[in-house]
Every structure is written in C-alpha cells, then in structure tokens.
Design a protein around this motif. Structure first.
Motif, PDB file in Angstrom:
ATOM      1  N   LEU A   1       0.849  -1.182   0.000  1.00 44.69           N
ATOM      2  CA  LEU A   1       0.000   0.000   0.000  1.00 44.69           C
ATOM      3  C   LEU A   1       0.891   1.239   0.000  1.00 44.69           C
ATOM      4  O   LEU A   1       1.882   1.301   0.725  1.00 44.69           O
ATOM      5  N   GLN A   2       0.526   2.227  -0.856  1.00 48.70           N
ATOM      6  CA  GLN A   2       1.311   3.460  -0.937  1.00 48.70           C
ATOM      7  C   GLN A   2       0.652   4.551  -0.096  1.00 48.70           C
ATOM      8  O   GLN A   2      -0.527   4.470   0.201  1.00 48.70           O
ATOM      9  N   SER A   3       1.414   5.598   0.161  1.00 49.72           N
ATOM     10  CA  SER A   3       0.843   6.782   0.789  1.00 49.72           C
ATOM     11  C   SER A   3      -0.270   7.336  -0.090  1.00 49.72           C
ATOM     12  O   SER A   3      -0.126   7.382  -1.315  1.00 49.72           O
ATOM     13  N   GLY A   4      -1.362   7.744   0.515  1.00 47.25           N
ATOM     14  CA  GLY A   4      -2.453   8.324  -0.258  1.00 47.25           C
ATOM     15  C   GLY A   4      -3.407   7.303  -0.833  1.00 47.25           C
ATOM     16  O   GLY A   4      -4.385   7.659  -1.479  1.00 47.25           O
ATOM     17  N   GLU A   5      -3.113   6.038  -0.593  1.00 49.36           N
ATOM     18  CA  GLU A   5      -3.938   4.987  -1.176  1.00 49.36           C
ATOM     19  C   GLU A   5      -4.864   4.375  -0.125  1.00 49.36           C
ATOM     20  O   GLU A   5      -4.464   4.222   1.028  1.00 49.36           O
ATOM     21  N   VAL A   6      -6.055   4.015  -0.546  1.00 45.09           N
ATOM     22  CA  VAL A   6      -6.967   3.331   0.364  1.00 45.09           C
ATOM     23  C   VAL A   6      -7.144   1.890  -0.108  1.00 45.09           C
ATOM     24  O   VAL A   6      -7.691   1.652  -1.183  1.00 45.09           O
TER      25      VAL A   6
END
Lengths: 245, 236
Positions: B30-35
């Motif tokens: 999971l990346q930053s900014g991702e849900v």
C-alpha cells in the motif's frame, strides 16, 4: 440524618442494657464519657491514639504499596505467579498471632518488629486482590494503548490504574479494617503504649469504663477516617460509572 | 511511505489442542495516499491480519514492512474508548500533540462538539464510533486502519459517517486500510479492493478502481458494482 438516628438508637440500646446489667459489667454512656474526658484532659488519650494511628499508617502504607506491586507483578508475569503462589498461600493462612509473636522473638520488642508484623499480616490480602484486578485487566485497551504508541507511564496511569482503582479501594478498605484489628493485638503483646496497651491494662484491672472509653474513641476515629478518606477516594475512582438507579 | 505485507502463513492452536490455519499466504502493498480495502466473509481472518499488520501479533510466518516511525491511527471494531476518561481526554491521550484548532475542527466535522466532556458510557454506539474516528485522525496517522468502522449502524448514519471518513482521508496523504463487509463502502472509499477467501484467508481478487475517489459519480459506482458482481461470479 438517618445516620444520626441510627447512632441515637445505638446509644439508647446501650443505656437500657446498662440499666439491666449494672455498672460493673456495662457502664452507662455518661460514665464512659467521663472517663474519655478525663483521659483526654490528661493527654494520655491522645498519646495512645497517636501511637496507634502512627503504627496503623506506617504498616498500612507499607503493606499496600508492597502488596500492590507484588500483586500486579504476579498478575502480569506467569513466572512470578508460580513462584509467589505457595508463599502467598502460606502467608494468607498464617494466624496473625504467630506472625506477631515470631516478629517479637526474632526482632525484639521493638517498633520495627510491631510494624513489620502488622504489615506482613495485611500484605497477602493486598497481593491477592491486586492480582485478581490485574488478571481482569482489559486486553483490548492494552492493545489500543500499544497501537497508539502511548508511552508506558501514560498507559499505566490512564489505562491500567483506573481499572485497578476499584481493586485498590477494596483492598484498602478490607486491609484497613484488618490492620485496625491486628495493631491492637501487637500493642497488647509487646508495646508500652497505644490503644492496645491501654486495653490490656484495663483488662488486668477489670476496668470496663476505661476499656470502653478507649475502644469507642478508637472506633470513632476509624469511622471518621473511613468516611473522610476511604469513601471519597472510592467515589472518585468510580465516578465515571453510570449511577445505579 | 509504503506498507508491505507478506504473510506466508499463520496457524493458531485452539484450547482443544488442534492447530488451525487462519491465514494462507497473503501479499500486498500500500502506498501513501492509497486506500486499500479488505473484503471477505465473517471469520475469514481479517482481524487476525490486521493484528499482524499492527504489530499486536508477532507469532506468524512472513514479514510486514512498515516504516518504523509511521504513526498509526486505528479504529477498532468496538470503539475501545477509556470509559473513565472524557471524550476529549480520550482523544488527547492518544494524540498528545494535537492542537486545539485541529481538535475543534475534528469535533466539528464529526459533530462531537456537544459531547467533549461526556464519558463514553453516556454515548450511543454511533457517537462512540465517531469518537474512535476522531482519536484515529487526531494522531495525524501515516497508516490508518479502519476495522469495520460502520458495522451495526443504521444506513443513514453509516452513510454520513462514510462521507466524513472520505473527507478526512482525502485531507492528508495517508495509507489507509479499511476492512468491511459492505461492497458499497468499499467502492465509495477504496482505491484498491482485495477480495478474501473464507478461512484460511488468501486474496482471490485484487481490483483497482481507476477513477479517483472524489470524482466517482453514482453512475460510475453503479457500473463498478455490476462489474465487480460479474467478476466475483466468474471467480467462483
């Protein structure tokens, strides 16, 4: 108001009983009050009460802090529980008299021996209560504290301690009553002052008014401490609970 | 910042002595900014997976790479508030650095203003859930984990709360992991959906949603929903 009524009823029963039994065995309230006033005027009452209270305070604080720490440890750490449990059972079932007599034999008729003996009597009940409290701690709140990376001390103070507060209050209350009882025995057996010593003297002289004077003043002090200190602490510790209807 | 989860297996020993496989190999990032949304049947091992990701359960095979300095905000299935501390204290204890302005803003968005000094025992479940949300957002998390935050709320309230979560998630770059049963919540809030199998859980489908969260119209949502239904039918 109700309390006052209840107290008045107690005095009334006592007075009536005194009329039937006679002054030698059960002196009337005024007779006892006279002795209390005389003892207070000479200062002896305060000296003995003070000595007893100091012993109670020291032994109580010692037993509560040590007992709570050990109880918490035994509730948290399985090894500590296994190691401590046999000792705990031994101490719980050891008669108070045995501890007091042994303490006086081993440490002499000293203040330290008396206080240690009283503390040792109270210690195991504090350990048991706090161990139960620690076992009942809510794991899910521990997890919450750990996920939110709460520092240890903050988590202990705000997550753990409030859960232990009712157990600490219960242990303080039962412990205090235990200490009140035992301190008199310890004083009777090996101290030259205190309420227990005075009661011993009164017993040897069959001086019932004096005996009642000291016991009742002592009981009054216990009552005051209970209502002025222990109950407010309990009320504060449980104020977040919804009130019973 | 990046969360990498690579669990190769998790078994647990029951009181009766048998061993049970809870998780099959599971791998995702999971990346930053991702849900990311985990969707799966009840009891499939979602909560176990979350506990592993959060570091509450270390007894598993595989590894989870999460930046050590990452702040975590968590909304548990039950609110898990401290009953002996007021609403405001509950939030401040988890987030000691939160500013008064930030706190007021959060309480305003979540409509908790009137309840600041109340104790959790005096709140309804819906309100307690919102306090749990406020607490998780107040820490300004790098990793936000929501474990069925809308379960057992009525539709209207769940809908409102979902919009509030969407607003809050959009307001800062954060890795978000949402666990839910509701496909509707998933397609409204998620960027990537992970469909899990029954126990032992593994990922059966990974579905990215291309349209940014804020721009999804009701038409888009309806289309995504039918596509997903077809896809899931196919995979069975």
């Amino acid at each position: 108001m109700l309390r006052l009524l209840s107290f008045a009823l107690f005095v009334a029963i006592w007075w009536t009983a005194a009329l039937f039994v006679g002054g030698a065995k059960l002196p009337s309230p005024p007779a006892v009050l006279n002795v209390i006033i005389a003892e207070a005027a000479s200062g002896a009452l305060f000296v003995h009460l003070g000595a007893t209270l100091a012993r109670v305070a020291l032994a109580f604080v010692l037993a509560m802090s040590l007992g709570s720490a050990i109880g918490y440890l035994m509730g948290r750490v399985k090894l500590a529980d296994r190691l401590g449990d046999p000792w705990l059972i031994l101490l719980l079932n050891l008669p108070a008299l045995v501890v007091i007599v042994l303490a006086y034999i081993w440490a002499g008729l000293t203040e330290a021996a008396a206080i240690a003996a009283i503390a040792i009597n109270k210690l195991p009940t504090a350990v048991v209560t706090l161990r139960e409290g620690t076992r009942a701690l809510d794991r899910s709140l521990d997890e919450m504290a750990s996920v939110f990376a709460m520092p240890r001390w903050r988590a202990f103070r705000h997550v753990v301690l409030p859960q232990l507060a009712p157990y600490i209050a219960a242990s303080a209350r039962s412990g205090l009553s235990l200490v009140w009882k035992i301190v008199l025995v310890a004083e009777l057996l090996g101290r030259p002052n205190g309420v227990g010593f005075e009661i011993g003297v009164a017993f040897q002289l069959f001086d019932t008014p004096r005996l009642l004077a000291y016991s009742l003043t002592f009981a009054a002090v216990v009552l005051v401490i209970e209502t002025a200190l222990v109950q407010p602490f309990e009320a504060r510790a449980t104020r977040w609970r919804p009130r019973a209807a | 910042m990046r969360l990498e989860v690579e669990i190769t297996g998790k078994t647990y020993r029951s009181a009766a002595g048998g061993t049970h496989e809870v998780l099959a190999p599971v791998k995702f990032a999971l990346q930053s900014g991702e849900v990311g949304v985990l969707i799966g049947p009840s009891g499939c091992g979602k909560s176990t997976m979350l506990r592993i990701i959060l570091g509450l359960d270390r007894d598993f095979d595989g590894h989870v790479a999460r930046p050590p300095q990452a702040r975590i905000g968590m909304v548990f299935q039950e609110p898990r508030l401290l009953p002996w501390r007021s609403v405001e204290q509950n939030v401040r204890l988890a987030a000691p650095d939160v500013t008064d302005a930030k706190l007021s803003e959060l309480f305003k968005i979540l409509e908790l203003d009137a309840h600041r000094s109340h104790f959790p025992g005096e709140l309804s479940l819906g309100l307690a859930r919102r306090v749990a949300l406020a607490r998780a957002f107040a820490v300004e998390p790098d990793l936000l984990v929501l474990d069925e935050p809308l379960a057992s709320l009525d539709d209207a309230l769940a809908g409102r709360l979902r919009d509030e979560i969407a607003t809050l998630v959009a307001s800062r770059p954060v890795m978000t992991l949402l666990v839910t049963h509701s496909l509707d919540d998933a397609i409204r809030l998620g960027d990537r959906l992970f469909f899990l199998s029954p126990r032992p859980a593994r990922i059966v489908q990974e579905v990215p949603i291309a349209i940014p969260r804020a721009e999804r119209s009701e038409v888009d949502l309806a289309r995504i929903r039918t596509e997903l239904a077809a896809l899931l039918l196919e995979s069975k």
